[in-house]
Design an enzyme around this catalytic site. Structure first.
Site, PDB file in Angstrom:
ATOM      1  N   ARG A   1       0.813  -1.213   0.000  1.00  0.00           N
ATOM      2  CA  ARG A   1       0.000   0.000   0.000  1.00  0.00           C
ATOM      3  C   ARG A   1       0.850   1.268   0.000  1.00  0.00           C
ATOM      4  NH1 ARG A   1      -2.829   2.392   4.568  1.00  0.00           N
ATOM      5  NH2 ARG A   1      -4.411   3.798   3.765  1.00  0.00           N
TER       6      ARG A   1
ATOM      7  N   HIS B   1       0.310   4.407  -2.519  1.00  0.00           N
ATOM      8  CA  HIS B   1       0.061   5.774  -2.069  1.00  0.00           C
ATOM      9  C   HIS B   1       1.176   6.709  -2.513  1.00  0.00           C
ATOM     10  CE1 HIS B   1      -3.375   5.499   1.009  1.00  0.00           C
ATOM     11  NE2 HIS B   1      -3.413   4.418   0.242  1.00  0.00           N
TER      12      HIS B   1
ATOM     13  N   ASN C   1      -3.511   8.998   4.641  1.00  0.00           N
ATOM     14  CA  ASN C   1      -2.283   8.416   5.183  1.00  0.00           C
ATOM     15  C   ASN C   1      -2.178   8.501   6.706  1.00  0.00           C
ATOM     16  OD1 ASN C   1      -1.560   8.086   2.491  1.00  0.00           O
ATOM     17  ND2 ASN C   1      -0.334   9.959   2.428  1.00  0.00           N
TER      18      ASN C   1
ATOM     19  N   HIS D   1      -6.402  -5.970  -2.322  1.00  0.00           N
ATOM     20  CA  HIS D   1      -7.161  -6.193  -1.089  1.00  0.00           C
ATOM     21  C   HIS D   1      -7.263  -7.663  -0.751  1.00  0.00           C
ATOM     22  CE1 HIS D   1      -9.369  -2.069  -1.064  1.00  0.00           C
ATOM     23  NE2 HIS D   1      -8.099  -1.994  -0.766  1.00  0.00           N
TER      24      HIS D   1
END
Length: 296
Positions: free
Chosen positions: A9, A13, A41, A162
């Site tokens: 992740r 990001h 975040n 996911h």
């Protein structure tokens, strides 16, 4: 086991905010306002200390050679592979940024409550399509850690991130309690189980796996759960329930064919990892991933 999803992740990001340039790793210092403060975040991204440790060991062996942006990309691939996911050839040579952009982080990273239109638009802005969206969704969205077909395979495969990781109750509680009752797209027994983890008030930081059937293994179970009304986040379930034909077809295809999903996920990760990459005289190779070299 949660760290694998967290490192995956982190890379996502980073890439969705001014490109894959390790800007997400910068702390507040001097003129830098950290992206770590941004809503997607704050109190959510993890793994910074792991990246620090990797960087320190690399600097001892080969100083000022391997960028923090490349370390993020390598850590994402390694985490995927060690969790049972695919390997992909990873282009290297990225440079690190000397700026951060928390405003862009707030605006560019898709929220876990996103509609399918929001998701398609967000991915398209990064040069990613619907096949990428569906494949990478398992890693990208803003919980704790997720593609249109012109070849419509790219949007869908990024949601597959996911397949590992956890989400905080605050990212899906609205599906359990609202003025109209629980979200009816949630399978009833699954909805009841989630309520036992997430009470109506409090418990916002309680965790639930994004893929409860195989929470630490990278596989295609995530898509099978969505097909059964057991996608945890709104942004998971809308892949099916908002009836975009190409995306629905990809969800079904990945649920039925794990190799198809794995191959697309690898292709989508290569594509995402090239977003806005700095090279040549643009950027630098940071000595410390948390600060630009001029600040050391």
């Amino acid at each position: 086991p949660r760290m694998a999803a967290s490192l995956l992740r982190l890379h996502f990001h980073d890439c969705f905010v001014q490109g894959c340039d390790a800007s997400v790793l910068l702390d507040d210092s001097g003129a830098i306002v950290s992206e770590k403060r941004a809503a997607p975040n704050a109190n959510s991204l993890r793994g910074f200390e792991v990246i620090d440790e990797i960087k320190a060991k690399i600097e001892e062996a080969c100083p000022e050679t391997v960028s923090c942006a490349d370390i993020l990309a390598l850590a994402a691939r390694g985490s995927t592979l060690l969790s049972g996911g695919p390997f992909w050839d990873l282009p290297l040579g990225r440079k690190d940024s000397i700026t951060a952009n928390p405003v862009l982080a707030n605006n560019s990273i898709p929220a876990p409550t996103s509609t399918i239109e929001n998701l398609i638009s967000s991915f398209n802005q990064q040069g990613l399509d619907q096949a990428d969206l569906v494949a990478l969704s398992a890693q990208h969205l803003s919980p704790c850690c997720n593609i249109y077909l012109h070849n419509h395979h790219n949007n869908v495969s990024l949601t597959g991130g996911h397949t590992i990781g956890m989400a905080r109750c605050t990212t899906f509680k609205q599906r359990l309690y609202n003025q109209n009752g629980p979200d009816l797209t949630l399978e009833r027994a699954y909805s009841n189980d989630l309520r036992s983890v997430c009470p109506p008030s409090g418990g916002d930081n309680n965790l639930s796996p994004l893929d409860y059937a195989s929470p630490v293994r990278f596989d295609n179970t995530y898509y099978k759960l969505i097909m059964g009304g057991r996608g945890l986040l709104t942004s998971d379930e809308v892949l099916l329930t908002e009836n975009v034909p190409n995306i629905v077809a990809l969800v079904k295809a990945y649920a039925e064919d794990e190799d198809l999903f794995m191959n697309q996920f690898a292709q989508s990760m290569i594509k995402m990892g090239s977003i806005g990459a700095l090279s040549g005289s643009n950027g630098e190779v940071r000595k410390n991933c948390r600060v630009v070299n001029s600040g050391i």
